[in-house]
Design an enzyme around this catalytic site. Structure first.
Site, PDB file in Angstrom:
ATOM      1  N   HIS A   1      -6.477  -7.540  12.794  1.00 42.82           N
ATOM      2  CA  HIS A   1      -5.206  -6.804  12.852  1.00 42.82           C
ATOM      3  C   HIS A   1      -4.869  -6.538  14.313  1.00 42.82           C
ATOM      4  O   HIS A   1      -5.763  -6.234  15.114  1.00 42.82           O
ATOM      5  CB  HIS A   1      -5.381  -5.488  12.071  1.00 42.82           C
ATOM      6  CG  HIS A   1      -4.112  -4.754  11.790  1.00 42.82           C
ATOM      7  ND1 HIS A   1      -3.053  -5.308  11.093  1.00 42.82           N
ATOM      8  CD2 HIS A   1      -3.727  -3.484  12.098  1.00 42.82           C
ATOM      9  CE1 HIS A   1      -2.079  -4.403  10.981  1.00 42.82           C
ATOM     10  NE2 HIS A   1      -2.477  -3.301  11.580  1.00 42.82           N
TER      11      HIS A   1
ATOM     12  N   ARG B   1       1.111 -10.857   6.962  1.00 42.87           N
ATOM     13  CA  ARG B   1       1.075  -9.684   6.086  1.00 42.87           C
ATOM     14  C   ARG B   1       2.264  -8.786   6.410  1.00 42.87           C
ATOM     15  O   ARG B   1       2.246  -8.063   7.401  1.00 42.87           O
ATOM     16  CB  ARG B   1      -0.236  -8.918   6.290  1.00 42.87           C
ATOM     17  CG  ARG B   1      -1.501  -9.771   6.123  1.00 42.87           C
ATOM     18  CD  ARG B   1      -2.767  -8.928   6.245  1.00 42.87           C
ATOM     19  NE  ARG B   1      -2.855  -8.169   7.484  1.00 42.87           N
ATOM     20  CZ  ARG B   1      -3.465  -8.587   8.581  1.00 42.87           C
ATOM     21  NH1 ARG B   1      -4.081  -9.754   8.624  1.00 42.87           N
ATOM     22  NH2 ARG B   1      -3.493  -7.815   9.663  1.00 42.87           N
TER      23      ARG B   1
ATOM     24  N   CYS C   1      12.225  24.249   4.832  1.00 41.79           N
ATOM     25  CA  CYS C   1      11.375  25.048   3.940  1.00 41.79           C
ATOM     26  C   CYS C   1      10.596  24.108   3.022  1.00 41.79           C
ATOM     27  O   CYS C   1      10.741  22.896   3.093  1.00 41.79           O
ATOM     28  CB  CYS C   1      12.228  25.998   3.114  1.00 41.79           C
ATOM     29  SG  CYS C   1      13.328  27.030   4.102  1.00 41.79           S
ATOM     30  N   MET C   2       9.804  24.668   2.117  1.00 36.06           N
ATOM     31  CA  MET C   2       8.986  23.816   1.246  1.00 36.06           C
ATOM     32  C   MET C   2       9.844  22.965   0.313  1.00 36.06           C
ATOM     33  O   MET C   2       9.542  21.791   0.086  1.00 36.06           O
ATOM     34  CB  MET C   2       8.018  24.674   0.425  1.00 36.06           C
ATOM     35  CG  MET C   2       6.999  23.829  -0.331  1.00 36.06           C
ATOM     36  SD  MET C   2       5.903  24.774  -1.389  1.00 36.06           S
ATOM     37  CE  MET C   2       4.940  25.695  -0.209  1.00 36.06           C
ATOM     38  N   ASP C   3      10.918  23.554  -0.207  1.00 44.53           N
ATOM     39  CA  ASP C   3      11.711  22.861  -1.230  1.00 44.53           C
ATOM     40  C   ASP C   3      13.169  22.692  -0.869  1.00 44.53           C
ATOM     41  O   ASP C   3      13.925  22.133  -1.655  1.00 44.53           O
ATOM     42  CB  ASP C   3      11.665  23.655  -2.545  1.00 44.53           C
ATOM     43  CG  ASP C   3      10.287  24.188  -2.830  1.00 44.53           C
ATOM     44  OD1 ASP C   3       9.397  23.379  -3.075  1.00 44.53           O
ATOM     45  OD2 ASP C   3      10.099  25.421  -2.756  1.00 44.53           O
TER      46      ASP C   3
ATOM     47  N   LYS D   1       0.849  -1.204   0.000  1.00 44.52           N
ATOM     48  CA  LYS D   1       0.000   0.000   0.000  1.00 44.52           C
ATOM     49  C   LYS D   1       0.884   1.254   0.000  1.00 44.52           C
ATOM     50  O   LYS D   1       2.076   1.183   0.291  1.00 44.52           O
ATOM     51  CB  LYS D   1      -0.896  -0.011   1.233  1.00 44.52           C
ATOM     52  CG  LYS D   1      -0.135  -0.008   2.564  1.00 44.52           C
ATOM     53  CD  LYS D   1      -1.055  -0.276   3.746  1.00 44.52           C
ATOM     54  CE  LYS D   1      -0.246  -0.332   5.037  1.00 44.52           C
ATOM     55  NZ  LYS D   1      -1.087  -0.717   6.187  1.00 44.52           N
TER      56      LYS D   1
ATOM     57  N   TYR E   1      13.900  30.553   7.607  1.00 45.73           N
ATOM     58  CA  TYR E   1      12.741  31.311   8.097  1.00 45.73           C
ATOM     59  C   TYR E   1      12.735  31.392   9.629  1.00 45.73           C
ATOM     60  O   TYR E   1      12.964  30.403  10.310  1.00 45.73           O
ATOM     61  CB  TYR E   1      11.440  30.624   7.679  1.00 45.73           C
ATOM     62  CG  TYR E   1      11.127  30.739   6.210  1.00 45.73           C
ATOM     63  CD1 TYR E   1      10.948  31.971   5.600  1.00 45.73           C
ATOM     64  CD2 TYR E   1      10.990  29.585   5.441  1.00 45.73           C
ATOM     65  CE1 TYR E   1      10.643  32.058   4.244  1.00 45.73           C
ATOM     66  CE2 TYR E   1      10.684  29.664   4.093  1.00 45.73           C
ATOM     67  CZ  TYR E   1      10.512  30.907   3.494  1.00 45.73           C
ATOM     68  OH  TYR E   1      10.213  30.989   2.166  1.00 45.73           O
TER      69      TYR E   1
ATOM     70  N   ARG F   1     -10.711  -0.453  15.205  1.00 43.95           N
ATOM     71  CA  ARG F   1     -10.580   0.279  13.937  1.00 43.95           C
ATOM     72  C   ARG F   1     -11.582  -0.389  13.008  1.00 43.95           C
ATOM     73  O   ARG F   1     -12.767  -0.389  13.287  1.00 43.95           O
ATOM     74  CB  ARG F   1      -9.118   0.210  13.455  1.00 43.95           C
ATOM     75  CG  ARG F   1      -8.775   1.220  12.394  1.00 43.95           C
ATOM     76  CD  ARG F   1      -7.280   1.244  12.053  1.00 43.95           C
ATOM     77  NE  ARG F   1      -6.805   0.033  11.391  1.00 43.95           N
ATOM     78  CZ  ARG F   1      -5.588  -0.121  10.854  1.00 43.95           C
ATOM     79  NH1 ARG F   1      -4.724   0.878  10.895  1.00 43.95           N
ATOM     80  NH2 ARG F   1      -5.223  -1.252  10.271  1.00 43.95           N
TER      81      ARG F   1
HETATM   82  C1  PLP Z   1      -0.298  -1.724   6.825  1.00 39.17           C
HETATM   83  C2  PLP Z   1      -0.895  -3.005   7.213  1.00 39.17           C
HETATM   84  C3  PLP Z   1      -0.104  -4.160   7.354  1.00 39.17           C
HETATM   85  C4  PLP Z   1       1.390  -4.131   7.321  1.00 39.17           C
HETATM   86  O1  PLP Z   1       1.870  -3.665   8.575  1.00 39.17           O
HETATM   87  P1  PLP Z   1       3.417  -3.614   8.899  1.00 39.17           P
HETATM   88  O2  PLP Z   1       3.476  -3.260  10.338  1.00 39.17           O
HETATM   89  O3  PLP Z   1       3.979  -2.542   8.030  1.00 39.17           O
HETATM   90  O4  PLP Z   1       3.977  -4.953   8.579  1.00 39.17           O
HETATM   91  C5  PLP Z   1      -0.743  -5.360   7.572  1.00 39.17           C
HETATM   92  N1  PLP Z   1      -2.090  -5.426   7.667  1.00 39.17           N
HETATM   93  C6  PLP Z   1      -2.871  -4.339   7.572  1.00 39.17           C
HETATM   94  C7  PLP Z   1      -4.338  -4.476   7.707  1.00 39.17           C
HETATM   95  C8  PLP Z   1      -2.312  -3.092   7.350  1.00 39.17           C
HETATM   96  O5  PLP Z   1      -3.096  -2.020   7.262  1.00 39.17           O
END
Ligand code: PLP
Length: 438
Positions: A205, A261, A354-356, A52, A307, A173
């Site tokens: 999760h 995951r 700064c921005m850049d 992701k 700045y 969540r």
């Molecule tokens: C982002 C995410 C992961 C991966 O988590 P890590 O801590 O980066 O390994 C796994 N499952 C879900 C649902 C996530 O949102």
């Protein structure tokens, strides 16, 4: 995993010898492959590469193909749009889909944040959920309205939706709560009977996998087992169970189940360096952010920088200008804090980001006797903001962990926020197993 005859999408290779004429993120695909194999070895079960957010800023296509060649059997993204982009990239690379003849060999793509919509919208010709089904995605479901929309899309598309039932095991969540689960499981069972969905996964999760002593993961597991009973009692029998991200994979063997995951670990970073550093885990950071010094100048003692004049030179000083700023994802919290390496010199940003652009300290311009000192770095020399810690005394390389510490955040945010304006280049070809360094 991609068939060797397939054309591979071209990725920008890093120029050799490394010549950073502009800022760039150098992504080492050999490190990605190494990390994937390392995590797979620890987990001992099939693994999903979580790609992701443009593969945590590293680049979706190259990382996904590399992860597949390193043995990932699943790819995971948060948003449907990301999943559709990923499917197009995999198609282009000739990676087979989980449909038709080679279905059992094909990697699976899971996405877990679907757009909300009414069933009639979900069934429309241009429905994003129908696009999801046409793309052979695995989809997560947490609520009854989601299921209604998915069923409508499946009916309209003439496809069976492969669903992973998400349960809330304590993070509060996403996911169905204990109260919501029986009705959702019963509805899923009815949809299975109708032939619109196939419940192929049960998942959740962990919220505190990086606190092994907290007892939290044990509570999650207990709730997961209860949910499993509810699901079985409703007549569902999902073949795949998954709970662990990188932290769970590493520190909670009971949470590994049938599938893990892996996100942050794939990129060579620890989910929590205070539990174990990436190096201690045998991981190699895959991203190196570098930028050329575009100006080097001498400023007088007392001169304020950037700045607001929040930092002033304590002595006559050499400073350098680095063309990266908060629009590139350098946190403004790194003002007078973010570490930067130039050659063997470890220094830091001075004054506000700064921005850049940012200014870095290059050290005193006079010695104790007041005699002038030459500039320790020249225009065009490479400043390294973060990367794999370099052990040699030739090169000072700060880590994403040090950046996180300096900015009061986590390494995930440091790499993921890297802006789209910073070009990525790659060491190694994705998906070929050729990860030789230039
Ligand atoms: C982002 C995410 C992961 C991966 O988590 P890590 O801590 O980066 O390994 C796994 N499952 C879900 C649902 C996530 O949102």
């Amino acid at each position: 995993m991609p068939p060797s005859t397939a054309p591979r999408p071209a990725v920008a290779q890093c120029a050799r010898p490394p010549a950073a004429t502009t800022s760039r993120a150098v992504v080492d695909l050999a490190a990605v492959a190494h990390n994937g194999r390392r995590l797979a070895q620890v987990a001992g079960v099939p693994w999903m590469a979580v790609v992701k957010a443009d593969a945590y800023g590293h680049g979706l296509g190259p990382v996904a193909l590399t992860a597949l060649s390193a043995g990932a059997s699943w790819l995971g993204v948060a948003q449907l749009a990301e999943a559709l982009t990923l499917r197009a990239l995999l198609d282009e690379a000739g990676v087979s889909r989980p449909a038709g003849e080679s279905a059992s060999q094909a990697p699976r793509l899971l996405t877990w944040l679907l757009p909300v919509m009414e069933p009639d919208r979900a069934a429309a010709e241009d429905s994003p959920l129908r696009a999801a089904l046409a793309a052979d995605l695995d989809l997560s479901v947490s609520t009854l309205p989601q299921l209604e929309a998915l069923s409508a899309a499946a009916r309209a598309q003439g496809r069976v939706a492969r669903l992973h039932l998400k349960v809330d095991t304590g993070m509060s969540r996403g996911g169905a709560t204990v109260e919501e689960l029986p009705a959702l499981a019963a509805a899923l069972r009815r949809a299975e009977d109708e032939g619109t969905v196939d419940v192929v996964g049960l998942w959740s999760h962990l919220s505190r996998a990086d606190e092994p002593a907290s007892g939290s993961t044990e509570e999650h597991l207990e709730r997961y087992r209860q949910a499993e009973q509810v699901v079985l009692a409703a007549g569902l029998n999902p073949p795949t169970h998954h709970l662990a991200a990188t932290g769970g994979l590493l520190w909670h063997p009971q949470a590994r189940m049938d599938l893990v995951r892996a996100g942050i670990g794939l990129y060579g970073l620890s989910p929590d360096p205070s539990v174990a550093t990436g190096a201690e885990l045998g991981l190699r950071p895959a991203m190196r952010l570098e930028s050329p010094l575009v100006q080097v100048k001498r400023i007088e003692a007392g001169q304020a920088v950037s700045y607001g004049g929040t930092w002033s030179a304590p002595t006559d000083r050499w400073v350098g200008l680095v063309p990266l700023g908060y629009s590139d994802g350098i946190p403004r919290a790194a003002s007078s804090a973010g570490p930067v390496g130039v050659g063997s010199l470890m220094t830091s940003i001075v004054g506000r980001v700064c921005m850049d652009q940012v200014v870095i300290d290059l050290g005193p311009a006079v010695d104790e006797t007041g005699a002038p000192l030459p500039a320790p770095a020249r225009v065009g020399e490479t400043a390294v903001l973060w990367g794999a810690p370099e052990v040699s005394d030739q090169e000072a390389v700060p880590t994403a962990d040090e950046w996180a510490q300096a900015c009061g955040t986590i390494n995930y945010e440091i790499v993921t926020r890297l802006g789209a304006r910073v070009p990525r280049c790659y060491i190694g070809e994705p998906g070929t197993g050729d990860y030789s360094r230039p």
